[in-house]
Design a protein around this motif. Structure first.
Motif, mmCIF file in Angstrom:
data_model
loop_
_atom_site.group_PDB
_atom_site.id
_atom_site.type_symbol
_atom_site.label_atom_id
_atom_site.label_comp_id
_atom_site.label_asym_id
_atom_site.label_seq_id
_atom_site.Cartn_x
_atom_site.Cartn_y
_atom_site.Cartn_z
ATOM 1 N N CYS A 161 10.735 1.634 -0.837
ATOM 2 C CA CYS A 161 9.695 0.614 -0.926
ATOM 3 C C CYS A 161 9.278 0.416 -2.382
ATOM 4 N N THR A 162 9.178 -0.830 -2.793
ATOM 5 C CA THR A 162 8.776 -1.143 -4.166
ATOM 6 C C THR A 162 7.410 -1.823 -4.143
ATOM 7 N N ILE A 163 6.548 -1.417 -5.065
ATOM 8 C CA ILE A 163 5.202 -2.002 -5.156
ATOM 9 C C ILE A 163 4.983 -2.488 -6.583
ATOM 10 N N PHE A 164 4.637 -3.758 -6.718
ATOM 11 C CA PHE A 164 4.358 -4.367 -8.028
ATOM 12 C C PHE A 164 2.871 -4.197 -8.328
ATOM 13 N N LEU A 165 2.551 -3.463 -9.386
ATOM 14 C CA LEU A 165 1.144 -3.335 -9.824
ATOM 15 C C LEU A 165 0.814 -4.543 -10.695
ATOM 16 N N ASP A 166 0.169 -5.507 -10.095
ATOM 17 C CA ASP A 166 -0.060 -6.801 -10.745
ATOM 18 C C ASP A 166 -1.440 -6.825 -11.407
ATOM 19 N N THR A 167 -1.550 -6.077 -12.513
ATOM 20 C CA THR A 167 -2.788 -6.017 -13.295
ATOM 21 C C THR A 167 -2.904 -7.302 -14.119
ATOM 22 N N PRO A 168 -4.114 -7.892 -14.229
ATOM 23 C CA PRO A 168 -4.241 -9.128 -15.024
ATOM 24 C C PRO A 168 -3.724 -8.931 -16.460
ATOM 25 N N LEU A 169 -3.008 -9.941 -16.932
ATOM 26 C CA LEU A 169 -2.348 -9.847 -18.237
ATOM 27 C C LEU A 169 -3.336 -9.571 -19.380
ATOM 28 N N ASP A 170 -4.528 -10.153 -19.324
ATOM 29 C CA ASP A 170 -5.528 -9.907 -20.378
ATOM 30 C C ASP A 170 -5.887 -8.426 -20.473
ATOM 31 N N GLU A 171 -6.024 -7.818 -19.303
ATOM 32 C CA GLU A 171 -6.357 -6.381 -19.240
ATOM 33 C C GLU A 171 -5.185 -5.552 -19.804
ATOM 34 N N ALA A 181 6.791 7.505 9.723
ATOM 35 C CA ALA A 181 6.762 8.138 8.385
ATOM 36 C C ALA A 181 6.836 7.071 7.300
ATOM 37 N N TYR A 182 6.225 7.354 6.181
ATOM 38 C CA TYR A 182 6.315 6.442 5.034
ATOM 39 C C TYR A 182 7.746 6.460 4.494
ATOM 40 N N PRO A 183 8.147 5.383 3.805
ATOM 41 C CA PRO A 183 9.486 5.397 3.194
ATOM 42 C C PRO A 183 9.642 6.609 2.283
ATOM 43 N N LYS A 184 10.836 7.169 2.262
ATOM 44 C CA LYS A 184 11.058 8.405 1.497
ATOM 45 C C LYS A 184 10.838 8.188 0.003
ATOM 46 N N LYS A 185 11.234 7.017 -0.475
ATOM 47 C CA LYS A 185 11.049 6.707 -1.902
ATOM 48 C C LYS A 185 10.119 5.506 -2.042
ATOM 49 N N ILE A 186 9.064 5.684 -2.805
ATOM 50 C CA ILE A 186 8.157 4.565 -3.099
ATOM 51 C C ILE A 186 8.107 4.430 -4.625
ATOM 52 N N TYR A 187 8.404 3.231 -5.105
ATOM 53 C CA TYR A 187 8.499 2.977 -6.548
ATOM 54 C C TYR A 187 7.386 2.022 -6.974
ATOM 55 N N LEU A 188 6.733 2.340 -8.102
ATOM 56 C CA LEU A 188 5.785 1.397 -8.696
ATOM 57 C C LEU A 188 6.479 0.676 -9.836
ATOM 58 N N VAL A 189 6.364 -0.656 -9.843
ATOM 59 C CA VAL A 189 6.917 -1.450 -10.946
ATOM 60 C C VAL A 189 5.812 -2.318 -11.532
ATOM 61 N N GLY A 190 6.010 -2.776 -12.764
ATOM 62 C CA GLY A 190 5.025 -3.648 -13.398
ATOM 63 C C GLY A 190 5.071 -3.485 -14.907
ATOM 64 N N MET A 191 4.302 -4.308 -15.562
ATOM 65 C CA MET A 191 4.305 -4.356 -17.023
ATOM 66 C C MET A 191 3.873 -3.030 -17.648
#
Ligand SMILES: Nc1ncnc2c1ncn2[C@@H]1O[C@H](COP(=O)(O)OP(=O)(O)O)[C@@H](O)[C@H]1O
Ligand SMILES: O=C(O)C1=C[C@@H](OP(=O)(O)O)[C@@H](O)[C@H](O)C1
Ligand SMILES: [Mg+2]
Length: 167
Positions: free
Chosen positions: A100-110, A2-12
């Motif tokens: 589980c934490t996931i960093f959405l690493d979108t390019p800074l210019d965008e 099973a996937y982790p019960k809590k999945i968090y998106l982090v990022g700018m």
């Protein structure tokens, strides 16, 4: 497994957490929470109103409280956090311990392009004079927190699904 019960998106701010989070939650077939929306429901105020009337310190207290409440819920969920959430009150440790934490690493210019078109709903950005310089400084300050995420992706849903499938 099973996937982790809590999945968090982090990022700018502007990296796309709220938008992409909904899509990823749908793909995972689980409940979606946007932390800022939860704070607005809980406080009966909009995010700009909280910053203007109560100040950022009070906002950070609401944010940590709302994060704790969502984390304690039993059902599986995908949580889009606010850009500053991982950087205050030990929130990043809490998320890493809970799931589980996931960093959405979108390019800074965008990111800078997006938030420049979208200032009114973002009190931090709205207060910036030179958005490019101040967003770059904010990114450099916060990167150390974002890099504590368990996985990093530029919003590539297939890459993220493969990572989660392999856990
Ligand atoms: N993949 C994308 N491509 C182009 N624009 C996007 C994309 N994802 C989000 N946006 C736009 O960028 C802005 C920020 O997105 P949002 O999801 O609110 O980011 P965050 O929650 O990380 O601040 C919004 O105006 C949104 O419509
Ligand atoms: O970066 C920040 O400190 C903030 C980001 C916002 O969320 P998004 O990252 O979803 O824009 C919101 O929580 C608040 O305006 C503060
Ligand atoms: Mg958001």
């Amino acid at each position: 497994m099973a996937y982790p019960k809590k999945i968090y998106l982090v990022g700018m701010p502007g990296s796309g957490k709220s938008t992409f989070g909904k899509k990823l939650a749908e793909r995972l077939g689980r409940q979606f929470f946007d932390l800022d929306e939860q704070i607005e429901k809980m406080s009966g105020m909009t995010i700009p109103e909280i910053f203007a009337d109560a100040g950022e310190d009070q906002f950070r207290m609401f944010e940590t409280y709302a994060l704790g409440m969502i984390t304690q819920l039993n059902e599986p969920s995908l949580i889009a956090t606010g850009g500053g959430a991982p950087c205050f009150n030990g929130n990043m440790d809490l998320m890493n311990e809970a799931g589980c934490t996931i960093f959405l690493d979108t390019p800074l210019d965008e990111i800078i392009n997006r938030v420049s078109n979208d200032r009114a709903t973002r009190p931090l950005v709205n207060d910036m004079g030179d958005v490019k310089a101040e967003m770059t400084a904010l990114y450099n300050e916060r990167l150390t927190f974002y890099q504590q995420a368990k996985f990093t992706s530029d919003s590539d849903i297939e890459e993220i699904m493969s990572y989660l499938d392999a856990l």
